[in-house]
Design an enzyme around this catalytic site. Structure first.
Site, PDB file in Angstrom:
ATOM      1  N   LEU A 168      -7.272  -5.947 -20.008  1.00 56.48           N
ATOM      2  CA  LEU A 168      -6.307  -5.886 -18.917  1.00 56.48           C
ATOM      3  C   LEU A 168      -5.166  -4.918 -19.245  1.00 56.48           C
ATOM      4  O   LEU A 168      -4.502  -5.072 -20.277  1.00 56.48           O
ATOM      5  CB  LEU A 168      -5.732  -7.288 -18.648  1.00 56.48           C
ATOM      6  CG  LEU A 168      -4.753  -7.372 -17.482  1.00 56.48           C
ATOM      7  CD1 LEU A 168      -5.460  -7.101 -16.160  1.00 56.48           C
ATOM      8  CD2 LEU A 168      -4.074  -8.734 -17.456  1.00 56.48           C
ATOM      9  N   ASP A 169      -4.949  -3.950 -18.359  1.00 57.26           N
ATOM     10  CA  ASP A 169      -3.894  -2.939 -18.516  1.00 57.26           C
ATOM     11  C   ASP A 169      -4.023  -2.190 -19.840  1.00 57.26           C
ATOM     12  O   ASP A 169      -3.035  -1.675 -20.376  1.00 57.26           O
ATOM     13  CB  ASP A 169      -2.487  -3.569 -18.405  1.00 57.26           C
ATOM     14  CG  ASP A 169      -2.249  -4.223 -17.053  1.00 57.26           C
ATOM     15  OD1 ASP A 169      -2.825  -3.750 -16.048  1.00 57.26           O
ATOM     16  OD2 ASP A 169      -1.493  -5.217 -17.002  1.00 57.26           O
ATOM     17  N   GLY A 203       0.775  -1.236   0.000  1.00 57.45           N
ATOM     18  CA  GLY A 203       0.000   0.000   0.000  1.00 57.45           C
ATOM     19  C   GLY A 203       0.805   1.284   0.000  1.00 57.45           C
ATOM     20  O   GLY A 203       0.350   2.306   0.517  1.00 57.45           O
ATOM     21  N   GLU A 205       5.654   6.671  -9.063  1.00 58.10           N
ATOM     22  CA  GLU A 205       4.236   6.321  -8.871  1.00 58.10           C
ATOM     23  C   GLU A 205       3.616   7.177  -7.783  1.00 58.10           C
ATOM     24  O   GLU A 205       2.456   7.608  -7.896  1.00 58.10           O
ATOM     25  CB  GLU A 205       4.108   4.842  -8.492  1.00 58.10           C
ATOM     26  CG  GLU A 205       4.454   3.897  -9.618  1.00 58.10           C
ATOM     27  CD  GLU A 205       4.223   2.431  -9.272  1.00 58.10           C
ATOM     28  OE1 GLU A 205       4.110   1.633 -10.193  1.00 58.10           O
ATOM     29  OE2 GLU A 205       4.166   2.099  -8.067  1.00 58.10           O
ATOM     30  N   ARG A 215      -5.992  -8.588  -8.442  1.00 60.37           N
ATOM     31  CA  ARG A 215      -7.047  -9.413  -9.035  1.00 60.37           C
ATOM     32  C   ARG A 215      -7.580  -8.752 -10.300  1.00 60.37           C
ATOM     33  O   ARG A 215      -7.592  -7.528 -10.413  1.00 60.37           O
ATOM     34  CB  ARG A 215      -8.208  -9.600  -8.057  1.00 60.37           C
ATOM     35  CG  ARG A 215      -7.870 -10.528  -6.906  1.00 60.37           C
ATOM     36  CD  ARG A 215      -9.071 -10.780  -6.036  1.00 60.37           C
ATOM     37  NE  ARG A 215     -10.206 -11.305  -6.789  1.00 60.37           N
ATOM     38  CZ  ARG A 215     -10.343 -12.578  -7.124  1.00 60.37           C
ATOM     39  NH1 ARG A 215      -9.446 -13.462  -6.793  1.00 60.37           N
ATOM     40  NH2 ARG A 215     -11.410 -12.975  -7.795  1.00 60.37           N
ATOM     41  N   ILE A 216      -8.031  -9.618 -11.200  1.00 64.19           N
ATOM     42  CA  ILE A 216      -8.662  -9.115 -12.415  1.00 64.19           C
ATOM     43  C   ILE A 216     -10.155  -8.987 -12.147  1.00 64.19           C
ATOM     44  O   ILE A 216     -10.780  -9.908 -11.610  1.00 64.19           O
ATOM     45  CB  ILE A 216      -8.386 -10.078 -13.593  1.00 64.19           C
ATOM     46  CG1 ILE A 216      -6.880 -10.095 -13.883  1.00 64.19           C
ATOM     47  CG2 ILE A 216      -9.177  -9.662 -14.823  1.00 64.19           C
ATOM     48  CD1 ILE A 216      -6.461 -11.136 -14.887  1.00 64.19           C
ATOM     49  N   LEU A 217     -10.703  -7.839 -12.484  1.00 66.89           N
ATOM     50  CA  LEU A 217     -12.126  -7.585 -12.235  1.00 66.89           C
ATOM     51  C   LEU A 217     -12.948  -7.982 -13.457  1.00 66.89           C
ATOM     52  O   LEU A 217     -12.477  -7.874 -14.599  1.00 66.89           O
ATOM     53  CB  LEU A 217     -12.322  -6.105 -11.900  1.00 66.89           C
ATOM     54  CG  LEU A 217     -11.671  -5.684 -10.575  1.00 66.89           C
ATOM     55  CD1 LEU A 217     -11.523  -4.172 -10.501  1.00 66.89           C
ATOM     56  CD2 LEU A 217     -12.489  -6.202  -9.388  1.00 66.89           C
ATOM     57  N   SER A 257       2.340   3.982 -15.346  1.00 66.01           N
ATOM     58  CA  SER A 257       1.195   4.604 -16.010  1.00 66.01           C
ATOM     59  C   SER A 257      -0.031   4.559 -15.100  1.00 66.01           C
ATOM     60  O   SER A 257      -0.330   3.515 -14.515  1.00 66.01           O
ATOM     61  CB  SER A 257       0.839   3.826 -17.290  1.00 66.01           C
ATOM     62  OG  SER A 257       1.946   3.720 -18.162  1.00 66.01           O
ATOM     63  N   THR A 272     -10.538  -0.489 -18.187  1.00 69.85           N
ATOM     64  CA  THR A 272     -11.559  -0.995 -19.093  1.00 69.85           C
ATOM     65  C   THR A 272     -11.489  -2.522 -19.045  1.00 69.85           C
ATOM     66  O   THR A 272     -10.667  -3.093 -18.317  1.00 69.85           O
ATOM     67  CB  THR A 272     -11.322  -0.511 -20.534  1.00 69.85           C
ATOM     68  OG1 THR A 272     -10.063  -1.021 -20.981  1.00 69.85           O
ATOM     69  CG2 THR A 272     -11.329   1.007 -20.620  1.00 69.85           C
TER      70      THR A 272
HETATM   71  C1  GRF Z   1       3.017  -0.837  -7.872  1.00 67.46           C
HETATM   72  O1  GRF Z   1       4.254  -1.044  -8.491  1.00 67.46           O
HETATM   73  C2  GRF Z   1       1.937  -0.707  -8.895  1.00 67.46           C
HETATM   74  O2  GRF Z   1       2.381  -0.158 -10.102  1.00 67.46           O
HETATM   75  C3  GRF Z   1       1.502  -2.127  -9.117  1.00 67.46           C
HETATM   76  O3  GRF Z   1       1.622  -2.751  -7.864  1.00 67.46           O
HETATM   77  C4  GRF Z   1       2.575  -2.054  -7.081  1.00 67.46           C
HETATM   78  C5  GRF Z   1       1.897  -1.697  -5.795  1.00 67.46           C
HETATM   79  O4  GRF Z   1       2.796  -1.229  -4.823  1.00 67.46           O
HETATM   80  N1  GRF Z   1       0.169  -2.157  -9.668  1.00 67.46           N
HETATM   81  P1  GRF Z   1       2.242  -0.648  -3.456  1.00 67.46           P
HETATM   82  O5  GRF Z   1       1.417  -1.742  -2.790  1.00 67.46           O
HETATM   83  O6  GRF Z   1       1.440   0.566  -3.740  1.00 67.46           O
HETATM   84  O7  GRF Z   1       3.460  -0.360  -2.655  1.00 67.46           O
END
Ligand code: GRF
Length: 219
Positions: A147-148, A15, A177, A94-96, A139, A144
């Site tokens: 996936l990704d 998180g 991020e 998980r994939i929704l 990104s 949608t």
């Molecule tokens: C991140 O690298 C994100 O891009 C990917 O999962 C990771 C999550 O990291 N979808 P965190 O749990 O927010 O530290």
């Protein structure tokens, strides 16, 4: 004062992106607030982080559901109960279902650790290094059914350095991020970024290419 946009963050793991989104919301002048953090497992480290930040948490324990449809229905109910109008998936593993995605169209964001459309799926850092790419990043995109594959709003881009490993790149990508995900939440809350029938608008015009945050200095 205009009302704050209520945001829910959905996690599976540590998180760190959730924490960045919450911390930006708690800074003065934020246009959004995080109303709840939801995890799909009790073991998600982010639950403790969220509680420490004063954010209500819930768990929708994936192992208690027979199939994707019933899990997704429970997650949808938890989100509806939270009052969130924007949902940020942040390390949600998980994939929704297409139905869930359709029900949340234009209100569902994800962050992916690559410069989409490159490297959908897993092991993105190793794949970017193996390909000899000059740049890599992350990104933030609307979700949608592909996936990704949903429209990308913003990318954080960094230069790959000689001697980089998946771990060293991962650390710099994470730092990026933590900048771009809260930024996108803020742009949506302020009405600068809008979803209209599957098209992303930025300041009233269709967004032709992702917004870019360049950062070679990220730790
Ligand atoms: C991140 O690298 C994100 O891009 C990917 O999962 C990771 C999550 O990291 N979808 P965190 O749990 O927010 O530290």
């Amino acid at each position: 004062m205009t009302a704050l946009l209520p945001v829910a963050v959905v996690i599976s793991g540590r998180g760190s992106n959730m924490e960045a989104i919450v911390r930006a919301a708690q800074a003065s002048g934020s246009r959004y607030e995080v109303v709840r953090v939801i995890a799909d497992r009790e073991s998600a480290g982010g639950l403790g982080r969220a509680a420490a930040l004063g954010i209500p948490t819930s768990v929708v324990p994936v192992q208690q559901f027979a199939d994707r449809a019933t899990f997704d229905a429970a997650l949808g109910a938890a989100l509806a109960a939270s009052g969130a109008r924007l949902v940020a998936l942040a390390g949600f593993m998980r994939i929704l279902s297409a139905e869930f995605v359709a029900n949340h169209a234009g209100r569902l964001l994800n962050i992916h650790p690559s410069l989409l459309p490159r490297y959908k799926g897993l092991d993105t850092h190793a794949r970017a290094l193996a390909a000899g790419d000059s740049h890599h990043g992350a990104s933030v995109h609307f979700v949608t059914a592909e996936l990704d594959g949903g429209p990308v709003v913003m990318q954080g881009r960094l230069r790959i350095r000689a001697g980089d490993t998946p771990d060293s790149v991962s650390a710099r990508v994470h730092a990026l991020e933590h900048i771009i995900y809260p930024h996108v939440c803020s742009l949506i809350a302020a009405g600068h970024v809008e979803w209209r029938n599957g098209v992303v608008y930025f300041n009233g015009a269709p967004l032709a290419a992702p917004l870019i945050e360049e950062n070679d200095a990220a730790a």
